[in-house]
Design a protein around this motif. Structure first.
Motif, PDB file in Angstrom:
ATOM      1  N   GLY A 100      27.831  45.610  43.721  1.00 29.87           N
ATOM      2  CA  GLY A 100      27.877  44.155  43.796  1.00 29.87           C
ATOM      3  C   GLY A 100      28.937  43.516  42.920  1.00 29.87           C
ATOM      4  N   HIS A 101      29.697  44.314  42.196  1.00 26.58           N
ATOM      5  CA  HIS A 101      30.711  43.785  41.289  1.00 26.58           C
ATOM      6  C   HIS A 101      32.121  43.990  41.839  1.00 26.58           C
ATOM      7  N   ARG A 102      33.073  43.374  41.159  1.00 32.67           N
ATOM      8  CA  ARG A 102      34.490  43.554  41.479  1.00 32.67           C
ATOM      9  C   ARG A 102      35.082  44.497  40.433  1.00 32.67           C
ATOM     10  N   ILE A 103      35.720  45.554  40.899  1.00 30.27           N
ATOM     11  CA  ILE A 103      36.366  46.535  40.035  1.00 30.27           C
ATOM     12  C   ILE A 103      37.865  46.501  40.341  1.00 30.27           C
ATOM     13  N   ASP A 104      38.653  46.394  39.291  1.00 32.45           N
ATOM     14  CA  ASP A 104      40.110  46.447  39.440  1.00 32.45           C
ATOM     15  C   ASP A 104      40.661  47.549  38.569  1.00 32.45           C
ATOM     16  N   THR A 105      41.559  48.331  39.160  1.00 34.15           N
ATOM     17  CA  THR A 105      42.275  49.363  38.433  1.00 34.15           C
ATOM     18  C   THR A 105      43.739  48.948  38.390  1.00 34.15           C
ATOM     19  N   LEU A 106      44.556  49.739  37.734  1.00 35.92           N
ATOM     20  CA  LEU A 106      45.982  49.405  37.665  1.00 35.92           C
ATOM     21  C   LEU A 106      46.606  49.336  39.055  1.00 35.92           C
ATOM     22  N   GLU A 107      46.091  50.142  39.990  1.00 38.33           N
ATOM     23  CA  GLU A 107      46.609  50.086  41.364  1.00 38.33           C
ATOM     24  C   GLU A 107      46.424  48.702  41.973  1.00 38.33           C
ATOM     25  N   GLY A 108      45.355  48.020  41.618  1.00 34.14           N
ATOM     26  CA  GLY A 108      45.086  46.693  42.161  1.00 34.14           C
ATOM     27  C   GLY A 108      45.738  45.572  41.375  1.00 34.14           C
ATOM     28  N   LEU A 109      46.317  45.899  40.238  1.00 36.69           N
ATOM     29  CA  LEU A 109      46.942  44.881  39.383  1.00 36.69           C
ATOM     30  C   LEU A 109      48.442  45.098  39.250  1.00 36.69           C
ATOM     31  N   GLN A 110      49.030  45.778  40.228  1.00 41.30           N
ATOM     32  CA  GLN A 110      50.446  46.129  40.138  1.00 41.30           C
ATOM     33  C   GLN A 110      51.351  44.923  39.921  1.00 41.30           C
ATOM     34  N   GLU A 111      51.090  43.846  40.618  1.00 39.44           N
ATOM     35  CA  GLU A 111      51.944  42.665  40.472  1.00 39.44           C
ATOM     36  C   GLU A 111      51.895  42.122  39.049  1.00 39.44           C
ATOM     37  N   GLY A 127      40.871  57.158  45.256  1.00 39.83           N
ATOM     38  CA  GLY A 127      42.336  57.235  45.216  1.00 39.83           C
ATOM     39  C   GLY A 127      42.992  56.509  44.056  1.00 39.83           C
ATOM     40  N   CYS A 128      42.231  56.055  43.106  1.00 35.88           N
ATOM     41  CA  CYS A 128      42.784  55.319  41.955  1.00 35.88           C
ATOM     42  C   CYS A 128      43.123  56.300  40.840  1.00 35.88           C
ATOM     43  N   SER A 129      44.287  56.922  40.949  1.00 29.95           N
ATOM     44  CA  SER A 129      44.660  57.975  40.009  1.00 29.95           C
ATOM     45  C   SER A 129      45.166  57.449  38.670  1.00 29.95           C
ATOM     46  N   SER A 130      45.347  56.143  38.533  1.00 30.91           N
ATOM     47  CA  SER A 130      45.754  55.597  37.234  1.00 30.91           C
ATOM     48  C   SER A 130      44.622  55.700  36.214  1.00 30.91           C
ATOM     49  N   GLY A 171      45.873  52.876  30.628  1.00 32.25           N
ATOM     50  CA  GLY A 171      44.827  52.245  29.821  1.00 32.25           C
ATOM     51  C   GLY A 171      45.391  51.191  28.895  1.00 32.25           C
ATOM     52  N   MET A 172      46.546  51.483  28.295  1.00 29.19           N
ATOM     53  CA  MET A 172      47.177  50.527  27.392  1.00 29.19           C
ATOM     54  C   MET A 172      47.609  49.267  28.153  1.00 29.19           C
ATOM     55  N   ILE A 173      48.157  49.441  29.331  1.00 30.90           N
ATOM     56  CA  ILE A 173      48.573  48.287  30.134  1.00 30.90           C
ATOM     57  C   ILE A 173      47.363  47.470  30.564  1.00 30.90           C
ATOM     58  N   MET A 174      46.269  48.132  30.940  1.00 34.00           N
ATOM     59  CA  MET A 174      45.051  47.397  31.313  1.00 34.00           C
ATOM     60  C   MET A 174      44.567  46.546  30.137  1.00 34.00           C
ATOM     61  N   ASN A 175      44.573  47.110  28.936  1.00 35.34           N
ATOM     62  CA  ASN A 175      44.124  46.349  27.772  1.00 35.34           C
ATOM     63  C   ASN A 175      45.123  45.271  27.386  1.00 35.34           C
TER      64      ASN A 175
END
Length: 155
Positions: free
Chosen positions: A67-78, A30-33, A101-105
């Motif tokens: 075993g890793h932590r994955i964050d997408t923009l949906e998880g970093l909204q704040e 469901g991470c459409s970003s 992608g630009m916001i993540m970087n």
């Protein structure tokens, strides 16, 4: 094969094919970003964080995320909200396709270098394809955002 990881703060278990790419896995969750662009690790549209480091999910097998932590923009909204709104208010986004992608970087940049130079900003933006603006809007927006933060959030 079964994988277990933390996706946007939530423990996630799934049965996957061994050749499944991380981009397909996170979109399936469901991470459409996370967008599919070039599929050759050149455009930055598929950027996610793996254990706080930006990676191109089109070039990582989902099995490697076990075993890793994955964050997408949906998880970093704040964390992304203020910067994203600022960039949009500046008109630096144009069509918006490259924005996630630009916001993540940009988040990765601000975490690593709170007050980056123009050259450091350009280095972080280099991995993001933007066909609309030639990066001038994003560069100006990031510089203005840094100044905005220095002034305590006052424009």
């Amino acid at each position: 094969m079964k994988i277990t990881l933390t996706l946007n703060g939530k423990k996630t278990e799934a049965e996957i094919r061994p050749d499944m790419l991380l981009i397909d896995f996170v979109r399936q969750q469901g991470c459409s970003s996370v967008k599919r662009g070039c599929e050759t690790a050149n455009c930055g549209l598929c950027t996610v964080f793996m254990d706080d480091q930006p990676v191109l999910s089109c070039s990582v097998l989902a099995a490697r995320a076990d075993g890793h932590r994955i964050d997408t923009l949906e998880g970093l909204q704040e964390e992304a909200e203020e910067f994203g709104a600022f960039i949009a208010g500046q008109g630096a986004e144009q069509c918006g396709f490259c924005n996630p992608g630009m916001i993540m970087n940009a988040i990765a940049l601000f975490r690593e270098i709170p007050e980056p130079s123009v050259e450091e900003i350009q280095e972080y933006l280099a991995g993001n394809l933007c066909r609309c603006s030639g990066y001038e809007g994003q560069l100006r927006g990031i510089l203005d955002f840094i100044e905005y933060r220095k002034n305590g959030g006052a424009r």
